[in-house]
Design a protein around this motif. Structure first.
Motif, PDB file in Angstrom:
ATOM      1  N   LYS A  82      20.364 -16.163 -14.225  1.00  0.00           N
ATOM      2  CA  LYS A  82      21.729 -16.024 -13.691  1.00  0.00           C
ATOM      3  C   LYS A  82      21.721 -15.232 -12.386  1.00  0.00           C
ATOM      4  CE  LYS A  82      23.830 -18.416 -16.703  1.00  0.00           C
ATOM      5  NZ  LYS A  82      24.504 -19.648 -16.351  1.00  0.00           N
ATOM      6  N   ASN A  89      23.557 -19.173  -4.858  1.00  0.00           N
ATOM      7  CA  ASN A  89      24.914 -19.672  -4.566  1.00  0.00           C
ATOM      8  C   ASN A  89      25.621 -18.843  -3.499  1.00  0.00           C
ATOM      9  OD1 ASN A  89      24.842 -21.832  -6.421  1.00  0.00           O
ATOM     10  ND2 ASN A  89      25.137 -20.398  -8.097  1.00  0.00           N
ATOM     11  N   ASP A 147      19.022 -26.196  -6.484  1.00  0.00           N
ATOM     12  CA  ASP A 147      20.004 -26.486  -7.550  1.00  0.00           C
ATOM     13  C   ASP A 147      19.308 -27.158  -8.729  1.00  0.00           C
ATOM     14  OD1 ASP A 147      21.886 -25.719  -5.675  1.00  0.00           O
ATOM     15  OD2 ASP A 147      22.648 -27.741  -5.304  1.00  0.00           O
ATOM     16  N   ARG A 159      22.526 -32.054 -17.577  1.00  0.00           N
ATOM     17  CA  ARG A 159      23.116 -31.984 -16.233  1.00  0.00           C
ATOM     18  C   ARG A 159      22.176 -32.530 -15.165  1.00  0.00           C
ATOM     19  NH1 ARG A 159      23.852 -26.835 -14.810  1.00  0.00           N
ATOM     20  NH2 ARG A 159      25.169 -27.469 -13.102  1.00  0.00           N
ATOM     21  N   HIS A 164      23.054 -36.433  -9.800  1.00  0.00           N
ATOM     22  CA  HIS A 164      22.525 -35.206  -9.182  1.00  0.00           C
ATOM     23  C   HIS A 164      21.266 -35.483  -8.350  1.00  0.00           C
ATOM     24  CE1 HIS A 164      21.627 -30.905  -8.818  1.00  0.00           C
ATOM     25  NE2 HIS A 164      20.368 -31.298  -8.947  1.00  0.00           N
ATOM     26  N   HIS A 167      21.945 -37.925  -5.412  1.00  0.00           N
ATOM     27  CA  HIS A 167      22.680 -37.238  -4.342  1.00  0.00           C
ATOM     28  C   HIS A 167      21.746 -36.330  -3.546  1.00  0.00           C
ATOM     29  CE1 HIS A 167      24.738 -33.692  -2.696  1.00  0.00           C
ATOM     30  NE2 HIS A 167      25.639 -34.564  -2.311  1.00  0.00           N
ATOM     31  N   ASN A 193      32.022 -31.625   4.780  1.00  0.00           N
ATOM     32  CA  ASN A 193      31.091 -31.378   3.684  1.00  0.00           C
ATOM     33  C   ASN A 193      30.828 -29.877   3.493  1.00  0.00           C
ATOM     34  OD1 ASN A 193      27.807 -31.406   2.788  1.00  0.00           O
ATOM     35  ND2 ASN A 193      29.209 -32.669   1.617  1.00  0.00           N
ATOM     36  N   HIS A 197      31.538 -27.561   0.301  1.00  0.00           N
ATOM     37  CA  HIS A 197      30.448 -26.810  -0.324  1.00  0.00           C
ATOM     38  C   HIS A 197      30.741 -25.319  -0.443  1.00  0.00           C
ATOM     39  CE1 HIS A 197      26.861 -29.760  -0.537  1.00  0.00           C
ATOM     40  NE2 HIS A 197      28.001 -30.286  -0.967  1.00  0.00           N
ATOM     41  N   TYR A 203      32.315 -21.965  -6.854  1.00  0.00           N
ATOM     42  CA  TYR A 203      32.491 -22.306  -8.275  1.00  0.00           C
ATOM     43  C   TYR A 203      31.214 -21.972  -9.062  1.00  0.00           C
ATOM     44  CZ  TYR A 203      32.569 -25.138 -12.496  1.00  0.00           C
ATOM     45  OH  TYR A 203      32.470 -25.542 -13.821  1.00  0.00           O
ATOM     46  N   TYR A 204      30.063 -22.452  -8.538  1.00  0.00           N
ATOM     47  CA  TYR A 204      28.787 -22.195  -9.223  1.00  0.00           C
ATOM     48  C   TYR A 204      28.473 -20.693  -9.252  1.00  0.00           C
ATOM     49  CZ  TYR A 204      27.220 -27.116  -9.590  1.00  0.00           C
ATOM     50  OH  TYR A 204      27.061 -28.443  -9.939  1.00  0.00           O
ATOM     51  N   ARG A 212      34.027 -18.647 -15.943  1.00  0.00           N
ATOM     52  CA  ARG A 212      34.189 -20.113 -15.811  1.00  0.00           C
ATOM     53  C   ARG A 212      35.528 -20.405 -15.174  1.00  0.00           C
ATOM     54  NH1 ARG A 212      30.629 -24.060 -17.085  1.00  0.00           N
ATOM     55  NH2 ARG A 212      28.835 -23.103 -18.047  1.00  0.00           N
ATOM     56  N   LYS A 216      37.658 -26.252 -12.042  1.00  0.00           N
ATOM     57  CA  LYS A 216      36.514 -27.172 -11.888  1.00  0.00           C
ATOM     58  C   LYS A 216      36.986 -28.561 -11.423  1.00  0.00           C
ATOM     59  CE  LYS A 216      32.773 -29.423 -14.397  1.00  0.00           C
ATOM     60  NZ  LYS A 216      31.904 -29.476 -15.566  1.00  0.00           N
ATOM     61  N   THR A 220      35.985 -31.243  -8.053  1.00  0.00           N
ATOM     62  CA  THR A 220      35.627 -32.672  -8.064  1.00  0.00           C
ATOM     63  C   THR A 220      36.651 -33.477  -7.254  1.00  0.00           C
ATOM     64  OG1 THR A 220      34.788 -32.278 -10.297  1.00  0.00           O
ATOM     65  CG2 THR A 220      34.881 -34.561  -9.579  1.00  0.00           C
ATOM     66  N   GLN A 223      35.898 -33.125  -3.683  1.00  0.00           N
ATOM     67  CA  GLN A 223      34.735 -33.947  -3.300  1.00  0.00           C
ATOM     68  C   GLN A 223      35.156 -35.399  -3.092  1.00  0.00           C
ATOM     69  OE1 GLN A 223      32.517 -32.659  -6.782  1.00  0.00           O
ATOM     70  NE2 GLN A 223      30.887 -31.834  -5.500  1.00  0.00           N
ATOM     71  N   GLN A 226      36.948 -35.877   0.090  1.00  0.00           N
ATOM     72  CA  GLN A 226      35.957 -35.891   1.170  1.00  0.00           C
ATOM     73  C   GLN A 226      35.392 -37.301   1.388  1.00  0.00           C
ATOM     74  OE1 GLN A 226      31.662 -33.737   1.664  1.00  0.00           O
ATOM     75  NE2 GLN A 226      32.278 -34.228  -0.379  1.00  0.00           N
TER      76      GLN A 226
HETATM   77  C1  LIG Z   1      32.450 -29.335 -10.506  1.00  0.00           C
HETATM   78  C2  LIG Z   1      31.155 -29.912  -9.971  1.00  0.00           C
HETATM   79  C3  LIG Z   1      30.924 -29.344  -8.567  1.00  0.00           C
HETATM   80  C4  LIG Z   1      29.957 -29.457 -10.810  1.00  0.00           C
HETATM   81  O1  LIG Z   1      29.942 -30.073 -12.027  1.00  0.00           O
HETATM   82  P1  LIG Z   1      28.868 -29.622 -13.148  1.00  0.00           P
HETATM   83  O2  LIG Z   1      29.060 -30.511 -14.323  1.00  0.00           O
HETATM   84  O3  LIG Z   1      27.522 -29.511 -12.503  1.00  0.00           O
HETATM   85  O4  LIG Z   1      29.409 -28.144 -13.453  1.00  0.00           O
HETATM   86  P2  LIG Z   1      29.182 -27.177 -14.687  1.00  0.00           P
HETATM   87  O5  LIG Z   1      30.495 -26.588 -15.053  1.00  0.00           O
HETATM   88  O6  LIG Z   1      28.396 -27.820 -15.786  1.00  0.00           O
HETATM   89  O7  LIG Z   1      28.256 -26.060 -14.002  1.00  0.00           O
HETATM   90  C5  LIG Z   1      28.090 -24.766 -14.514  1.00  0.00           C
HETATM   91  C6  LIG Z   1      26.630 -24.474 -14.788  1.00  0.00           C
HETATM   92  O8  LIG Z   1      25.880 -24.620 -13.565  1.00  0.00           O
HETATM   93  C7  LIG Z   1      25.000 -23.510 -13.401  1.00  0.00           C
HETATM   94  N1  LIG Z   1      24.691 -23.343 -11.978  1.00  0.00           N
HETATM   95  C8  LIG Z   1      24.898 -22.242 -11.230  1.00  0.00           C
HETATM   96  N2  LIG Z   1      24.556 -22.481  -9.969  1.00  0.00           N
HETATM   97  C9  LIG Z   1      24.117 -23.750  -9.891  1.00  0.00           C
HETATM   98  C10 LIG Z   1      23.651 -24.555  -8.838  1.00  0.00           C
HETATM   99  N3  LIG Z   1      23.593 -24.096  -7.606  1.00  0.00           N
HETATM  100  N4  LIG Z   1      23.319 -25.821  -9.097  1.00  0.00           N
HETATM  101  C11 LIG Z   1      23.417 -26.309 -10.353  1.00  0.00           C
HETATM  102  N5  LIG Z   1      23.853 -25.585 -11.397  1.00  0.00           N
HETATM  103  C12 LIG Z   1      24.196 -24.314 -11.183  1.00  0.00           C
HETATM  104  C13 LIG Z   1      25.843 -22.401 -13.964  1.00  0.00           C
HETATM  105  O9  LIG Z   1      25.058 -21.282 -14.207  1.00  0.00           O
HETATM  106  C14 LIG Z   1      26.429 -23.042 -15.228  1.00  0.00           C
HETATM  107  O10 LIG Z   1      25.439 -23.025 -16.213  1.00  0.00           O
HETATM  108  P3  LIG Z   1      25.784 -22.721 -17.771  1.00  0.00           P
HETATM  109  O11 LIG Z   1      26.596 -23.915 -18.232  1.00  0.00           O
HETATM  110  O12 LIG Z   1      24.442 -22.644 -18.430  1.00  0.00           O
HETATM  111  O13 LIG Z   1      26.561 -21.449 -17.766  1.00  0.00           O
HETATM  112  C15 LIG Z   1      31.282 -31.442  -9.979  1.00  0.00           C
HETATM  113  O14 LIG Z   1      32.374 -31.893  -9.209  1.00  0.00           O
HETATM  114  C16 LIG Z   1      30.038 -32.133  -9.485  1.00  0.00           C
HETATM  115  O15 LIG Z   1      29.651 -32.100  -8.327  1.00  0.00           O
HETATM  116  N6  LIG Z   1      29.368 -32.820 -10.413  1.00  0.00           N
HETATM  117  C17 LIG Z   1      28.188 -33.612 -10.084  1.00  0.00           C
HETATM  118  C18 LIG Z   1      26.970 -32.896 -10.502  1.00  0.00           C
HETATM  119  C19 LIG Z   1      26.217 -32.195  -9.368  1.00  0.00           C
HETATM  120  O16 LIG Z   1      25.015 -32.082  -9.441  1.00  0.00           O
HETATM  121  N7  LIG Z   1      26.940 -31.686  -8.364  1.00  0.00           N
HETATM  122  C20 LIG Z   1      26.369 -30.903  -7.253  1.00  0.00           C
HETATM  123  C21 LIG Z   1      25.921 -31.700  -6.049  1.00  0.00           C
HETATM  124  S1  LIG Z   1      26.965 -32.977  -5.510  1.00  0.00           S
HETATM  125  C22 LIG Z   1      27.565 -32.581  -3.955  1.00  0.00           C
HETATM  126  O17 LIG Z   1      27.169 -31.641  -3.398  1.00  0.00           O
HETATM  127  C23 LIG Z   1      28.563 -33.547  -3.402  1.00  0.00           C
HETATM  128  C24 LIG Z   1      29.035 -33.174  -2.090  1.00  0.00           C
HETATM  129  O18 LIG Z   1      28.280 -33.301  -1.121  1.00  0.00           O
HETATM  130  O19 LIG Z   1      30.180 -32.737  -1.986  1.00  0.00           O
END
Ligand SMILES: CC(C)(COP(=O)(O)OP(=O)(O)OC[C@H]1O[C@@H](n2cnc3c(N)ncnc32)[C@H](O)[C@@H]1OP(=O)(O)O)[C@@H](O)C(=O)NCCC(=O)NCCSC(=O)CC(=O)O
Length: 282
Positions: A82, A89, A147, A159, A164, A167, A193, A197, A203-204, A212, A216, A220, A223, A226
């Motif tokens: 974490k 992040n 990531d 996940r 992912h 992308h 973009n 981001h 958010y992350y 949390r 969320k 999305t 995005q 965008q």
């Molecule tokens: C809301 C979103 C941004 C993310 O959805 P997710 O399903 O990944 O979200 P989530 O709620 O499960 O994520 C929370 C979990 O991610 C962990 N986490 C923390 N930092 C992270 C990082 N930098 N990358 C990946 N995961 C990370 C947290 O600790 C937490 O873990 P724990 O659950 O263990 O506590 C969504 O819109 C999305 O983009 N989904 C597609 C999945 C993806 O990979 N997106 C990122 C790149 S796409 C992108 O970037 C598009 C663009 O260009 O705009």
């Protein structure tokens, strides 16, 4: 021929912004710095600019992702993971903000009108502040590979989706192609973009800090907006290209258009699976 509304909006906003007292300071830092002003992308000479580097980077990313997802991994203590996530992040929130700001200030300082913003003249060379920020944007997409490592180390294999990995690998190629071909209107895509981001990595970051956020779905939605806005930019680019003397990097726009359509499908699917009332009530 001219597009209605947007050129007037651009020149009004521009003349308002450049009159602000903070603008010259931002311009000194983000546009007129000798390294930024004198930047030039030379394929094969600028670090990380060769096609071989690009191909190897993407291949390594895909191979390591596949291998690491198959083998048994050392498990990191949750607080350590974490903390690394939070730092990563925080870094990307800051970098995305600086890139968006740097590119925006470069646009207001260097781009004379809306037509040039959307349609660079043919044979534009990838040099100067706009392309400096494009280059940093390209390098930031390699940093975003982290990531995937965080997902793997956190054992959240659910996940590690096709969306992912697709992308993350394609976006590096897209940003390389944009800079290498001096692609018209890429600076608008960059600002959009990076703004998205800032919100996404915030958010992350909050997730990594144990909070949390309730917004969320808004991330999305943002995005998706965008990707839709890219079509508007694309339509204006096509208009200027076919009604004028042509725009720089039109072929790479076609490649990027296909990529954006695919992302729109994948993210719409993600949206439907995660936020439809049925899923919420399940
Ligand atoms: C809301 C979103 C941004 C993310 O959805 P997710 O399903 O990944 O979200 P989530 O709620 O499960 O994520 C929370 C979990 O991610 C962990 N986490 C923390 N930092 C992270 C990082 N930098 N990358 C990946 N995961 C990370 C947290 O600790 C937490 O873990 P724990 O659950 O263990 O506590 C969504 O819109 C999305 O983009 N989904 C597609 C999945 C993806 O990979 N997106 C990122 C790149 S796409 C992108 O970037 C598009 C663009 O260009 O705009």
């Amino acid at each position: 021929m001219e597009i209605p509304f947007f050129p007037t909006l651009f020149s009004t906003v521009r003349s308002l912004v450049v009159r602000q007292p903070f603008f010259p300071t931002l311009e000194d830092w983000l546009v007129n710095h000798p390294k930024i002003l004198g930047f030039s992308w030379n394929n094969g000479q600028t670090p990380a600019s060769s096609q071989r580097f690009l191909a190897l980077t993407v291949l390594c990313y895909i191979s390591f992702t596949f291998i690491l997802s198959q083998v048994s991994r050392p498990s990191l203590a949750r607080p350590v993971l974490k903390s690394i996530s939070a730092l990563h992040n925080l870094f990307l929130v800051t970098l995305s903000f600086i890139m968006a700001l740097g590119c925006l200030v470069s646009i207001f300082s260097q781009v004379p009108n809306f037509r040039t913003l959307v349609c660079f003249p043919k044979r534009t060379s990838p040099s100067g502040p706009l392309f400096f920020w494009g280059y940093i944007f390209y390098l930031s997409k390699i940093i975003e590979f982290m990531d995937t490592l965080l997902i793997i180390l956190g054992n959240s294999m659910k996940r590690l989706s096709f969306l992912h990995v697709y992308h993350h690998s394609m976006v590096v190629i897209m940003s390389y192609v944009c800079v290498n071909s001096a692609q018209s209107s890429f600076s608008m895509v960059l600002v959009t973009n990076c703004t998205v981001h800032v919100v996404m990595y915030a958010y992350y970051l909050m997730c990594a800090l144990g909070v949390r956020p309730k917004w969320k779905k808004m991330v999305t939605d943002f995005q998706l907006v965008q990707f839709w806005s890219s079509f508007l930019i694309m339509a204006m680019l096509a208009f200027y290209h076919f009604t004028g003397s042509g725009c720089s990097g039109i072929l790479s726009w076609c490649f990027n258009a296909v990529f954006i359509v695919s992302l729109l499908f994948l993210f719409s699917d993600f949206h439907a699976k995660n936020y439809s009332p049925k899923v919420k009530n399940a």
